[in-house]
Design an enzyme around this catalytic site. Sequence first.
Site, PDB file in Angstrom:
ATOM      1  N   HIS A 231      25.695 -25.147  -4.609  1.00 47.75           N
ATOM      2  CA  HIS A 231      26.845 -24.452  -3.968  1.00 47.75           C
ATOM      3  C   HIS A 231      26.257 -22.999  -3.588  1.00 47.75           C
ATOM      4  O   HIS A 231      25.278 -22.364  -4.055  1.00 47.75           O
ATOM      5  CB  HIS A 231      27.839 -24.053  -4.960  1.00 47.75           C
ATOM      6  CG  HIS A 231      29.056 -23.280  -4.739  1.00 47.75           C
ATOM      7  ND1 HIS A 231      29.987 -24.037  -4.052  1.00 47.75           N
ATOM      8  CD2 HIS A 231      29.201 -21.919  -4.844  1.00 47.75           C
ATOM      9  CE1 HIS A 231      31.059 -23.053  -3.656  1.00 47.75           C
ATOM     10  NE2 HIS A 231      30.436 -21.852  -4.095  1.00 47.75           N
TER      11      HIS A 231
ATOM     12  N   ASP B  16      43.448 -24.494  -9.044  1.00 43.43           N
ATOM     13  CA  ASP B  16      42.434 -23.540  -8.326  1.00 43.43           C
ATOM     14  C   ASP B  16      43.274 -23.594  -6.711  1.00 43.43           C
ATOM     15  O   ASP B  16      43.284 -22.438  -6.139  1.00 43.43           O
ATOM     16  CB  ASP B  16      41.166 -23.948  -8.203  1.00 43.43           C
ATOM     17  CG  ASP B  16      40.349 -23.284  -7.013  1.00 43.43           C
ATOM     18  OD1 ASP B  16      40.089 -22.101  -7.241  1.00 43.43           O
ATOM     19  OD2 ASP B  16      39.882 -23.719  -6.093  1.00 43.43           O
TER      20      ASP B  16
ATOM     21  N   ARG C 268      46.076 -15.959  -3.832  1.00 43.70           N
ATOM     22  CA  ARG C 268      44.954 -14.873  -3.605  1.00 43.70           C
ATOM     23  C   ARG C 268      44.966 -14.291  -2.284  1.00 43.70           C
ATOM     24  O   ARG C 268      44.854 -13.216  -1.974  1.00 43.70           O
ATOM     25  CB  ARG C 268      43.685 -15.356  -4.113  1.00 43.70           C
ATOM     26  CG  ARG C 268      43.488 -15.362  -5.673  1.00 43.70           C
ATOM     27  CD  ARG C 268      42.363 -15.853  -6.352  1.00 43.70           C
ATOM     28  NE  ARG C 268      41.482 -14.909  -5.876  1.00 43.70           N
ATOM     29  CZ  ARG C 268      39.994 -15.735  -5.799  1.00 43.70           C
ATOM     30  NH1 ARG C 268      39.756 -16.777  -5.942  1.00 43.70           N
ATOM     31  NH2 ARG C 268      39.023 -14.865  -5.392  1.00 43.70           N
TER      32      ARG C 268
ATOM     33  N   SER D  81      37.147 -19.733  -9.541  1.00 46.55           N
ATOM     34  CA  SER D  81      37.585 -20.662  -8.342  1.00 46.55           C
ATOM     35  C   SER D  81      36.224 -21.518  -8.200  1.00 46.55           C
ATOM     36  O   SER D  81      36.292 -22.832  -7.976  1.00 46.55           O
ATOM     37  CB  SER D  81      37.782 -19.823  -7.050  1.00 46.55           C
ATOM     38  OG  SER D  81      38.190 -20.788  -5.964  1.00 46.55           O
TER      39      SER D  81
ATOM     40  N   LYS E 102      35.916 -26.108 -10.101  1.00 47.94           N
ATOM     41  CA  LYS E 102      35.679 -27.306  -9.069  1.00 47.94           C
ATOM     42  C   LYS E 102      34.220 -27.968  -9.655  1.00 47.94           C
ATOM     43  O   LYS E 102      34.320 -29.244  -9.439  1.00 47.94           O
ATOM     44  CB  LYS E 102      35.747 -26.953  -7.713  1.00 47.94           C
ATOM     45  CG  LYS E 102      37.223 -26.448  -7.274  1.00 47.94           C
ATOM     46  CD  LYS E 102      37.153 -25.984  -5.698  1.00 47.94           C
ATOM     47  CE  LYS E 102      36.795 -24.718  -5.845  1.00 47.94           C
ATOM     48  NZ  LYS E 102      37.160 -24.217  -4.486  1.00 47.94           N
TER      49      LYS E 102
END
Lengths: 432, 432
Positions: A82, A161, A168, A183, A187
């Site tokens: 990520h 999320d 948000r 967040s 996931k």
Amino acid sequence: MNFVEVIAKKRDGSELSEAEVQAFVHGASTGQVPDEQLAAMLMAICIRGASRSETQRLVEAMRDSGVLWRTGESFPEAVDKHSTGGVGDTVSLVFAPLVAACGVPVAMMAGAGLGHTQGTLDKLAAIPGFRTAANRGEAFDRLGRCGAFFAAQSQEIAPADRKLYLLRDTTGTVPSLPLIVASIMSKKLAVGARRLVLDVKCGSGAFCKTLAEARDLAGALVAVGEGAGVEVAAAITDMSQPLGDRLGCANEVRAAVEVLGGAGDERLRRLTVELAVDALAMAGRPRPDALAEIERRLADGSALARWGEIVRAHGGDPDAARLPRPRRTVTVPAPADGFVTGVDAEALGWVAVSLGAGRLRQGDQVDLAAGLQVHTRVGDRVEAGRPIATLEIGERPVDAEATAARVAAAIRIGETRPAPVPLVLARVGGKA
Amino acid sequence: MNFVEVIAKKRDGSELSEAEVQAFVHGASTGQVPDEQLAAMLMAICIRGASRSETQRLVEAMRDSGVLWRTGESFPEAVDKHSTGGVGDTVSLVFAPLVAACGVPVAMMAGAGLGHTQGTLDKLAAIPGFRTAANRGEAFDRLGRCGAFFAAQSQEIAPADRKLYLLRDTTGTVPSLPLIVASIMSKKLAVGARRLVLDVKCGSGAFCKTLAEARDLAGALVAVGEGAGVEVAAAITDMSQPLGDRLGCANEVRAAVEVLGGAGDERLRRLTVELAVDALAMAGRPRPDALAEIERRLADGSALARWGEIVRAHGGDPDAARLPRPRRTVTVPAPADGFVTGVDAEALGWVAVSLGAGRLRQGDQVDLAAGLQVHTRVGDRVEAGRPIATLEIGERPVDAEATAARVAAAIRIGETRPAPVPLVLARVGGKA
């Protein structure tokens, strides 16, 4: 439980219990807590913060709001990767085939872009026929067949999320460390690979502007992952200028293919190799061996071949010549002689969005052919009149002159060569 | 204007401009800003606070969100009176006829009760036939005819406040000084009397638990009033025990009528006289003369006669014998000999609500006959077995024994007589 009292507790800076965090997350995913109460709680968290244990509870409650893929149970060796979001950052597209070619399965849940950075999902959409996996069965099938999958964030993964992320965006509660951590990690944990390589971007083009902020974020991400039994290696990497030299969807696929073929942009290649070594080190390979294998896979064509297999497994055509091409290009000349002292990644990211390569709002259409090439790096010598960038204009009507001026203004030229900035600024977690 | 950026500004603790405050208030009253954004802004204000000038802008924008009655233009001498909310506080019902009988017109915008305190509107509803004025014409007609009006907070007065008040209740953003000041003063300024007597309650039964908090609130209310050209006299008064000896709607009308007839509860009478002197002093009377006239009006029956005129002008029947009466009463005996060391006003307020005298939620039905009489004061000597309170039970099914136990627990008995607490703790603003 009276949810107003839970809000009041966080408003006054107290720590929420596990049951209170669950009431918040469950209320978000089921709609039982109305938006105005969720918004008040988000703002209270944004200003008051959250402790490590509250953040852990938040992440795990959000993970458990939907289905769990439990990737690690079927593929114990699988690694996830990520990035917190950068400009010209197409590492994921190189990382997955490269690491898979080295024998480590790669589970990749990809998101759509929003704001000044492009999303992996949009880049993959530039490949004719490419379909991201839609469910666990499809994804695992691809993982088994070619060692990697790219899946779109689905409705079934961490629905809390999805709900909170949209809220948000409209309530001014995006820049909150615990909410960002929740967040990202909810996931990742729902997909459930047991290893995670994290690229935390730092600099003017990233959410974390300073190394201190990036260390806080990386530290929290690693702690939450480890708290949930996932091994995490985080690198804090430079985003004071774009990572690669190409911005835009088809453009970044081309950039990835070039690196996979053993050539391509040097910074993109170097960072991908670093992160791939992290992944192999977590799988138990000594780092020098990992590096040697990675270099070999890039040199001997096997990384590029694996890319072709992965693309075909997702229904796509790996022929780079078939990627969308811009309708016209416009060259941006250097306005003066000198050294490049800065390349404003965020400004160039917004230029790419204005050309159609990204989204200002959820649901905006992306122009897959549109983008930008940047021909100079911080520290390069430039000559007045020689090209420093090229606009790649797609279907969208564009004021090319004004856009070229914005690009020129984003590339600062001075008289003295600046000190070089390292690509990897720091590391948190991971295997030596 | 992008409202998310306005929220972010307040989230980060910056001061909002006049245009930004107006965007918030206008968005609230028109519905152009959705509830989740309003909620996020309310929480940001609740935690970050607001400067004096921001609060002034907020009050004036909320005032201007609806129609302006401009009472002061037609009745330059008119005075308004407001209490921040106490238990057994029926001062308004005595104040209006008493001050009117002294020749000073009284403009009274009354609210419904919520939580542990009863509202003036609910008490007036106990008077058979009483209709609060519904619009400016009706209110001004009554003010001209009998020197006072009681009007219900209408849809046309400060609609932004109505919207935000309801939203604060569900989002944990009630206890915010600038939001409380804005809610109170926007309505007062919209009615537009040029003089205002304020009773800021302080103690365990009030929103302000400490004198410091009460001084902050009183100071802000006076400053905002003066900033808008209104003369304000604020008294900070004790709410560590109930003000009068009766709680409940019909009950508090009876308490008011007793004081207007020259007798009645001593503390209720004393505080009303203090505030009436403040009102007459603002109208230019020397305080000793004002006090003498007030005492005379209470003694000679002219205050009570004025009450009758005011009630009839609002369509009501002033005969106190026609007020609703409880179905049954239950006496609460003292559990021990000793001195009363504390009477928990908030606990007794909630007992009255549980009997039906108040609302837990907007729209709840109030039992006009239900209530409570408290026969002891802090400092009184009590004997075991002698009555210290009487429950007055109306239509609602009630566990009388459990309720009596709650009342007994709220009246603390000890061995030594506590030091007396003054009724008026401090003053802010006003005329000497």
